[in-house]
Design an enzyme around this catalytic site. Structure first.
Site, PDB file in Angstrom:
ATOM      1  CD1 TRP A  21     -21.188 -42.636  -2.581  1.00  0.00           C
ATOM      2  CD2 TRP A  21     -20.112 -42.355  -4.509  1.00  0.00           C
ATOM      3  NE1 TRP A  21     -21.068 -41.293  -2.795  1.00  0.00           N
ATOM      4  CE2 TRP A  21     -20.417 -41.082  -3.967  1.00  0.00           C
ATOM      5  CE3 TRP A  21     -19.429 -42.426  -5.724  1.00  0.00           C
ATOM      6  CZ2 TRP A  21     -20.072 -39.904  -4.604  1.00  0.00           C
ATOM      7  CZ3 TRP A  21     -19.087 -41.250  -6.356  1.00  0.00           C
ATOM      8  CH2 TRP A  21     -19.399 -40.014  -5.802  1.00  0.00           C
ATOM      9  CG  HIS A  53     -28.124  -5.764  -8.001  1.00  0.00           C
ATOM     10  ND1 HIS A  53     -28.483  -4.511  -7.569  1.00  0.00           N
ATOM     11  CD2 HIS A  53     -28.875  -6.010  -9.106  1.00  0.00           C
ATOM     12  CE1 HIS A  53     -29.428  -4.028  -8.361  1.00  0.00           C
ATOM     13  NE2 HIS A  53     -29.685  -4.914  -9.305  1.00  0.00           N
ATOM     14  CD  GLU A  75     -26.934 -28.541 -17.972  1.00  0.00           C
ATOM     15  OE1 GLU A  75     -27.177 -28.596 -16.761  1.00  0.00           O
ATOM     16  OE2 GLU A  75     -26.300 -29.424 -18.577  1.00  0.00           O
ATOM     17  NE  ARG A  86     -25.392 -47.637 -10.288  1.00  0.00           N
ATOM     18  CZ  ARG A  86     -26.717 -47.518 -10.343  1.00  0.00           C
ATOM     19  NH1 ARG A  86     -27.335 -47.688 -11.479  1.00  0.00           N
ATOM     20  NH2 ARG A  86     -27.407 -47.233  -9.281  1.00  0.00           N
ATOM     21  CE  LYS A 105     -23.854 -31.808 -18.677  1.00  0.00           C
ATOM     22  NZ  LYS A 105     -24.834 -31.427 -17.735  1.00  0.00           N
ATOM     23  CG  ASN A 141     -26.365 -50.683  -4.741  1.00  0.00           C
ATOM     24  OD1 ASN A 141     -25.231 -50.976  -4.392  1.00  0.00           O
ATOM     25  ND2 ASN A 141     -26.764 -50.749  -6.004  1.00  0.00           N
ATOM     26  N   GLY A 142     -27.713 -48.460  -1.059  1.00  0.00           N
ATOM     27  CA  GLY A 142     -28.668 -47.747  -0.219  1.00  0.00           C
ATOM     28  C   GLY A 142     -28.052 -47.439   1.129  1.00  0.00           C
ATOM     29  CD  GLU A 171     -22.180 -32.470 -13.869  1.00  0.00           C
ATOM     30  OE1 GLU A 171     -22.739 -33.418 -13.347  1.00  0.00           O
ATOM     31  OE2 GLU A 171     -22.475 -32.050 -15.015  1.00  0.00           O
ATOM     32  CE  LYS A 173     -26.088 -40.766 -16.678  1.00  0.00           C
ATOM     33  NZ  LYS A 173     -26.087 -39.362 -17.149  1.00  0.00           N
ATOM     34  CB  CYS A 209     -23.744 -48.418  -4.522  1.00  0.00           C
ATOM     35  SG  CYS A 209     -22.940 -47.806  -3.068  1.00  0.00           S
TER      36      CYS A 209
HETATM   37  C1  F6R Z   1     -25.416 -33.246 -14.534  1.00  0.00           C
HETATM   38  C2  F6R Z   1     -26.017 -34.413 -13.999  1.00  0.00           C
HETATM   39  C3  F6R Z   1     -26.745 -34.358 -12.676  1.00  0.00           C
HETATM   40  C4  F6R Z   1     -28.109 -34.988 -12.877  1.00  0.00           C
HETATM   41  C5  F6R Z   1     -28.852 -35.121 -11.550  1.00  0.00           C
HETATM   42  C6  F6R Z   1     -30.226 -35.746 -11.733  1.00  0.00           C
HETATM   43  O1  F6R Z   1     -24.760 -33.440 -15.732  1.00  0.00           O
HETATM   44  O2  F6R Z   1     -25.953 -35.399 -14.627  1.00  0.00           O
HETATM   45  O3  F6R Z   1     -26.863 -33.069 -12.151  1.00  0.00           O
HETATM   46  O4  F6R Z   1     -28.816 -34.194 -13.783  1.00  0.00           O
HETATM   47  O5  F6R Z   1     -28.110 -35.896 -10.648  1.00  0.00           O
HETATM   48  O6  F6R Z   1     -30.153 -37.025 -12.284  1.00  0.00           O
HETATM   49  P1  F6R Z   1     -31.406 -37.710 -12.934  1.00  0.00           P
HETATM   50  O7  F6R Z   1     -31.758 -36.937 -14.157  1.00  0.00           O
HETATM   51  O8  F6R Z   1     -30.991 -39.116 -13.231  1.00  0.00           O
HETATM   52  O9  F6R Z   1     -32.515 -37.643 -11.913  1.00  0.00           O
END
Ligand code: F6R
Length: 605
Positions: A72, A502, A479, A27, A483, A98-99, A486, A600, A2
């Protein structure tokens, strides 16, 4: 997740609003809309992309004040009716929000009982009706009255046909920024939407409202008592919100990592005493020495880097440390200890789960410091102190350079905590030397992109993959898997290498590749042993490792990264995984900067 924009001034609002909405696209959203006040209030909104809305915007959509939104879906599906702005029955009031309004169902019922016909399924629409039904004299009073009836989180912007010289905005848990221009003012939920027009901005705090006119703004609390919020200059290059010659923001941001790493270290290393200086922590040496435990809180990738950070702190400062998903923390009624240092880690500084965890800790008297990228963001302001990450704006949903700087932020924190305890000056200097060398080593890994792209092409064909590592290598694997899933939408599962036998070993087959993290450390032999078990089951292997590691004749695709200090190795081992995910997603033809279903910054629960 949003986005809000608003404009009031001397120019036509619609094109500026649409441009602002385009800047918020990263976003994450599923519909968009604008409302403009000219001769009357007009609204255009549509499911789909901002470009779809632009294409269908009526020619005569004129007016010099307006608000816009990217939605969103939370309450009701993504369709034209549920898109914002929402209006009341007369069409005089328009609201973007937003919210989440938690008591929306009860308010909808109340309004329906009072004879109001609700057009959409959304929570936001109730706000437009509540404002319209208020009989108070001023728009500010009407908005404040409506907000008093709602429970939940919001950033809102309101237009009213009877008050055409103003936009009224409010914030509670969802960011709201005012941008000051020349005889014009902007409103946005994200700095990126307005930096092209102005870098003079004011942030609202939770519980605050503002009236924005073409010539200025006034801020006040929701009880309408005045509060002074001065606009300040933000140090940001508007060009950093453009991808430039790069095909995507993610690639641009990955390549920026060496420069970003230099920035987070700049001025914070004390080579003479082998320590770090982190003035923003707001803690003196005595307070720093009294810390008995460190608890790190973050979400998603920030949580995984938090796990890397916990290792750094345990290794360098010998303080028990662990990381926990901030989204779970407050639901288990956590015990808050006064000699624990709580660390909130967040790129955006707006992630609601992390913010609420911080608030819970502070409510119970705990001390929280933030590792945050966005200056002035909610988490940064809520914390007792912190370390800004200086990664520069990160636009791509998949976080890269901010994560690298989070890791380095943890290294600095661990160094400072260690040096007021048992870490010797020579050990401190060893770390500093390694930190200084790190930006060039990051560059070296990035220079290997072509080979990584080739390996990624193979991995992209697999429906399912494992990412495995042990101890320091495990958060790296987590991580890497994050990635990969995602942006490639492939099933990628992270496992401790030691846990394979296991259970998950049953899944290893020629169709399921494993990406293994094998640093040169005290576990190398055991790691290599596990790789042989995978190879024996004909599982394809990609091994991210160090040049001197002997894989004992294994047939693998090998990726060597340069060695750093052993404590800092995880970050160099992480970089190839970003590139693997990126190139796999590219081969598969995905929209890398806007992965499906993701946003984002996640500002709603
Ligand atoms: C992964 C990613 C998300 C953020 C998570 C936290 O690439 O971007 O998993 O890491 O949503 O976001 P922030 O760091 O903005 O709190």
């Amino acid at each position: 997740m949003c986005g809000i924009v608003g404009y009031i001034g001397t120019q036509q609002a619609a094109p500026l609003l649409l441009e602002g909405l385009t800047r918020l696209e990263h976003r994450g959203y599923d519909s968009a809309g604008v409302a403009v006040l000219g001769s009357g209030l007009r609204v255009a909104k549509k499911a789909g992309r901002v470009r779809d809305l632009s294409a269908e915007l009526p020619k005569r959509f004129s007016g010099k004040v307006g608000i816009g939104h990217t939605r969103w879906a939370t309450h009701g599906p993504a369709n034209d009716v549920n898109a914002h702005p929402h209006v009341d029955a007369t069409g005089d009031v328009a609201v973007v929000h937003n919210g989440i309004i938690d008591n929306a169902a009860a308010l909808r019922e109340r309004l329906t009982d009072e004879g109001v016909e609700l057009a959409s399924d959304t929570d936001t629409e109730v706000l437009a009706h509540l404002i319209a039904r208020s009989t108070a004299d001023t728009l500010e009073e009407r908005v404040a009255e409506a907000l008093a009836a709602i429970e939940g989180t919001y950033g809102v912007a309101v237009l009213h046909a009877d008050f055409p010289d103003r936009i009224v905005v409010a914030r509670n848990g969802s960011p709201l920024i005012i941008g000051v221009g020349e005889k014009e003012m902007h409103v946005a939920s994200d700095l990126g939407a307005l930096v092209r027009y102005t870098t003079t901005v004011a942030h609202l705090d939770d519980g605050e409202m503002a009236t924005v006119t073409a010539t200025g703004f006034t801020t006040y609390r929701q009880d309408l008592t005045q509060v002074q919020r001065a606009a300040t200059e933000v140090d940001v290059d508007p060009a950093s919100y453009d991808a430039g010659e790069h095909e995507s923001f993610m690639r641009k941001e990955m390549l920026e990592q060496p420069a970003a790493a230099e920035r987070v270290l700049r001025g914070r290393l004390d080579e003479r005493f082998g320590t770090a200086h982190l003035g923003g922590l707001n803690m003196d040496a005595r307070e720093t020495r009294e810390i008995r435990r460190v608890k790190i809180l973050g979400c998603g990738s920030a949580y995984y880097v938090g796990q890397m950070g916990a290792s750094l702190i345990e290794e360098l400062a010998r303080i028990p440390a662990d990381a926990e998903a901030a989204s779970e923390f407050r639901y288990r009624n956590p015990i808050i200890e006064h000699d624990t240092l709580y660390v909130a880690v967040s790129q955006s500084g707006e992630t609601i789960d992390t913010l609420l965890a911080v608030q819970e800790i502070r409510r119970k008297g705990g001390r929280v410091v933030g590792l945050v990228n966005v200056v002035g963001s909610a988490i940064a302001r809520e914390c007792d102190g912190g370390i800004y990450l200086h990664a520069g704006p990160e636009v791509a949903v998949a976080s890269t350079k901010a994560l690298t700087n989070m890791f380095l932020g943890f290294a600095l924190l661990a160094l400072q905590l260690g040096r007021v305890r048992d870490l010797s000056i020579s050990e401190g200097k060893r770390l500093i030397e390694a930190l200084i060398a790190l930006p060039a080593q990051l560059q070296e890994v990035l220079d290997g992109e072509d080979r990584l792209a080739e390996i990624a092409t193979g991995l992209a064909q697999a429906e399912s993959l494992f990412f495995v590592g042990r101890v320091r290598g495990f958060p790296v694997a987590r991580e890497g898997a994050q990635k990969f899933k995602e942006i490639s939408y492939r099933h990628a599962e992270a496992y401790q290498t030691s846990e394979l036998k296991h259970g998950p070993l049953a899944l290893i087959s020629p169709e399921v590749p494993t990406v293994a993290i094998v640093p040169e450390d005290e576990l190398t032999d055991r790691n290599v042993g596990a790789l042989h078990e995978i190879a024996a089951r004909r599982g394809p292997l990609v091994v991210v490792t160090h040049p001197d590691v002997d894989l004992r004749g294994l047939d693998v695709q090998r990726i060597d990264v340069p060695r750093s200090a052993r404590e800092l190795d995880p970050i160099l081992l992480t970089i190839p995984l970003q590139l693997l995910a990126f190139h796999a997603a590219q081969v598969l033809g995905h929209d890398i900067d806007k992965p499906r279903n993701l946003a984002k910054s996640v500002t709603v629960e």
